[in-house]
Design a protein around this motif. Sequence first.
Motif, PDB file in Angstrom:
ATOM      1  N   PHE A  23      40.441  36.938  26.987  1.00 35.68           N
ATOM      2  CA  PHE A  23      39.447  37.466  27.159  1.00 35.68           C
ATOM      3  C   PHE A  23      39.194  38.020  25.907  1.00 35.68           C
ATOM      4  CE2 PHE A  23      40.985  37.543  31.651  1.00 35.68           C
ATOM      5  CZ  PHE A  23      39.795  37.267  32.125  1.00 35.68           C
ATOM      6  N   MET A  35      36.287  31.267  36.764  1.00 38.74           N
ATOM      7  CA  MET A  35      36.230  32.673  36.937  1.00 38.74           C
ATOM      8  C   MET A  35      34.390  33.368  37.027  1.00 38.74           C
ATOM      9  SD  MET A  35      38.724  34.199  36.425  1.00 38.74           S
ATOM     10  CE  MET A  35      39.145  35.875  35.930  1.00 38.74           C
ATOM     11  N   ARG A  41      44.149  28.289  38.475  1.00 44.19           N
ATOM     12  CA  ARG A  41      44.043  29.295  37.428  1.00 44.19           C
ATOM     13  C   ARG A  41      45.522  29.380  36.686  1.00 44.19           C
ATOM     14  NH1 ARG A  41      40.863  33.090  40.600  1.00 44.19           N
ATOM     15  NH2 ARG A  41      38.640  32.641  39.803  1.00 44.19           N
ATOM     16  N   GLU A  68      43.711  29.454  42.762  1.00 41.59           N
ATOM     17  CA  GLU A  68      44.541  30.199  42.185  1.00 41.59           C
ATOM     18  C   GLU A  68      45.781  29.026  41.677  1.00 41.59           C
ATOM     19  OE1 GLU A  68      44.891  30.775  45.495  1.00 41.59           O
ATOM     20  OE2 GLU A  68      43.336  32.557  45.403  1.00 41.59           O
ATOM     21  N   PHE A  94      47.539  45.265  31.483  1.00 41.19           N
ATOM     22  CA  PHE A  94      48.027  46.797  32.308  1.00 41.19           C
ATOM     23  C   PHE A  94      48.508  48.050  32.201  1.00 41.19           C
ATOM     24  CE2 PHE A  94      48.385  41.776  34.696  1.00 41.19           C
ATOM     25  CZ  PHE A  94      46.928  42.033  34.786  1.00 41.19           C
ATOM     26  N   GLU A 132      40.302  41.183  36.397  1.00 44.07           N
ATOM     27  CA  GLU A 132      40.049  40.039  35.694  1.00 44.07           C
ATOM     28  C   GLU A 132      41.045  39.403  34.953  1.00 44.07           C
ATOM     29  OE1 GLU A 132      36.662  39.421  33.196  1.00 44.07           O
ATOM     30  OE2 GLU A 132      34.925  38.384  34.829  1.00 44.07           O
ATOM     31  N   ALA A 133      41.509  39.493  34.756  1.00 39.61           N
ATOM     32  CA  ALA A 133      43.298  39.407  33.517  1.00 39.61           C
ATOM     33  C   ALA A 133      43.943  38.670  35.119  1.00 39.61           C
ATOM     34  CB  ALA A 133      43.429  40.594  33.236  1.00 39.61           C
ATOM     35  N   SER A 134      44.051  39.682  35.958  1.00 37.02           N
ATOM     36  CA  SER A 134      44.844  39.544  37.144  1.00 37.02           C
ATOM     37  C   SER A 134      44.639  37.886  37.329  1.00 37.02           C
ATOM     38  CB  SER A 134      45.224  40.615  37.897  1.00 37.02           C
ATOM     39  OG  SER A 134      45.817  39.796  39.021  1.00 37.02           O
ATOM     40  N   LEU A 135      43.184  38.359  37.981  1.00 34.34           N
ATOM     41  CA  LEU A 135      43.046  36.768  39.158  1.00 34.34           C
ATOM     42  C   LEU A 135      43.103  36.042  37.449  1.00 34.34           C
ATOM     43  CD1 LEU A 135      38.907  37.602  39.882  1.00 34.34           C
ATOM     44  CD2 LEU A 135      41.305  37.774  41.489  1.00 34.34           C
ATOM     45  N   ALA A 136      42.926  35.616  36.420  1.00 36.01           N
ATOM     46  CA  ALA A 136      43.135  34.581  35.019  1.00 36.01           C
ATOM     47  C   ALA A 136      44.400  34.218  35.128  1.00 36.01           C
ATOM     48  CB  ALA A 136      42.939  34.974  33.741  1.00 36.01           C
ATOM     49  N   LEU A 137      44.974  34.785  35.903  1.00 40.22           N
ATOM     50  CA  LEU A 137      46.669  34.343  35.802  1.00 40.22           C
ATOM     51  C   LEU A 137      47.063  33.748  37.143  1.00 40.22           C
ATOM     52  CD1 LEU A 137      48.669  37.871  34.066  1.00 40.22           C
ATOM     53  CD2 LEU A 137      48.125  35.641  33.331  1.00 40.22           C
ATOM     54  N   GLY A 138      46.478  33.559  38.054  1.00 41.30           N
ATOM     55  CA  GLY A 138      46.545  32.712  39.164  1.00 41.30           C
ATOM     56  C   GLY A 138      47.016  32.981  40.427  1.00 41.30           C
TER      57      GLY A 138
END
Lengths: 250, 279
Positions: A89, A53, A82, A79, A95, B163-169
């Motif tokens: 976090f 990240m 991850r 991708e 969202f 970041e949250a979305s990216l961390a989910l792949g």
Amino acid sequence: MVNKVTVKDLVCYYGNKCVLNLLNIQIMKNEILNIIGPANSGKTTFLRTLNRMNEYNLLYSYDGKIYLDGKNIFTMKVEQLRRRISMLFAMPTPFPMSIYDNIVYAPKHLKLIKSKAEQNIIVERVLKDVSLWDEVKDRLNWPAMKISGGQQQRLCIARVLAINPEVILFDEPCSGLDPISTAKVEQTMLRLKQKYTIVFVTNNVKQAFRIGDRTAFFFMGELIEINNTKQLFHSPNNKKTADYITGRFG
Amino acid sequence: MKINPKLSQQLSYCILFLVTICAITPVVFIFFLIIKNGVPNLTIKFLTSMTKDGGIFPAIIGTFTIVVCSIIIVFPVGVFAAIYLNEYAKRNLLTRLIKLAIVNLAGIPSVVYGLFGLSIFVMFCKLGVSIISGALTLSIMELPVIITTARNALNNVPYSFREASLALGMSRWQTVKYIVLPNAMPGILTGTILSIARISGETAPILFTAAAFYVPHLPHSIFDQVMTLPYHLYITSTQVPCVSKTILFGTALTLLIIVLTISLFAIIARLYFRRHRKW
């Protein structure tokens, strides 16, 4: 114990400043590995290196190798990595969608699920995994931002579980939560250990003692000591570790 | 001298209130004037007959097509450019220069855009004086505004969502498409609404590129010249003798209504996105 993640000679920089120096660490399958240490010790940098990240930060650079099941993570598609090593976090980050949509967001767009029925099953399963199901089952179409902070954080864990990763990185997940919510998150983590490998960064030494199998103590970008949690807390080998866990500094 | 808090509170309230009144008085007055003088002339015949019969139908069609064409061009280009600059571009000297250039472009007088459009689209690209030349010129004029407002809207989407979305792949593009853009849309559309209003009223950029003093027929394609409402208004009020005042106000009122109608689509779209965002 099977080795899940192997970190070899990892060095991380922000600009010219070295924030992690020659780190060697092994993370076992189905364990909770605590990472403790004062601010600026490189805990979060380490965590964010594990699922890459940090790469959007232009100042950041690294050297060394990290293997996930024997495969170098730096040559994997990011991708893909991850999806296997996901992250949670410090602040809950739901969202601005409904509770339901928050959970199905990633699996739906990653094409992990096809039918609506399958979606419903996943939502129920992951919400039960974080023991949130009973609290929200009647209002799954509520905005996720309207539920309480502790519930939001558990929803975020559920969201991570929905993509079924292998390793979950927790970056101080309880720092903004009240004791009861914290306890619920902790219980959830202990339960998740059966299926997932967990790396848990925390500022709260007592919390680390409660839930971690092994504990690593970071100080100024170096791994000072890593050991079985009980052993590390009862008979630390290093004076700095002893000082930190007894609250003499940090 | 010390003023007591209650008095200073009331004083500042009064000043703020008066300034607000000052700000909206001219607008209200203009609206009142245009509506009062324009409404009597706003007949079906006036709106739907050709110029030779005393109507403004060709100008309505002209303004409408030019505005719609330029929004169709400028909206995607502006939004995609903003996405690139905000989400993908590396923060180096070049992108900083580009951003600076965009901000400065917004300050260029519109007549300069008109001349630019004349030399590039009308003459160099040989598009002639036409709807498409006018629409392109107006698009270039509005581009910096759209890019700037879109970038602001994108910036207002918290970084933690990304970041949250990216961390989910999810990939960066998926994150932009499913998380960032839907949440930035209301802000982007607000910028678009303001742009529509500005484009509709501009005369200078289309003076040399699209507008005609008089066309006896409706445009057949986007490569035809057209009459437009602002230019028609300018011509009839300054160049044609003995035009009744009601016709002028009728034209002005029609222009206002067209701006509101086109903006209405954007407003409805904005409502849709706001409803779907669950804060």
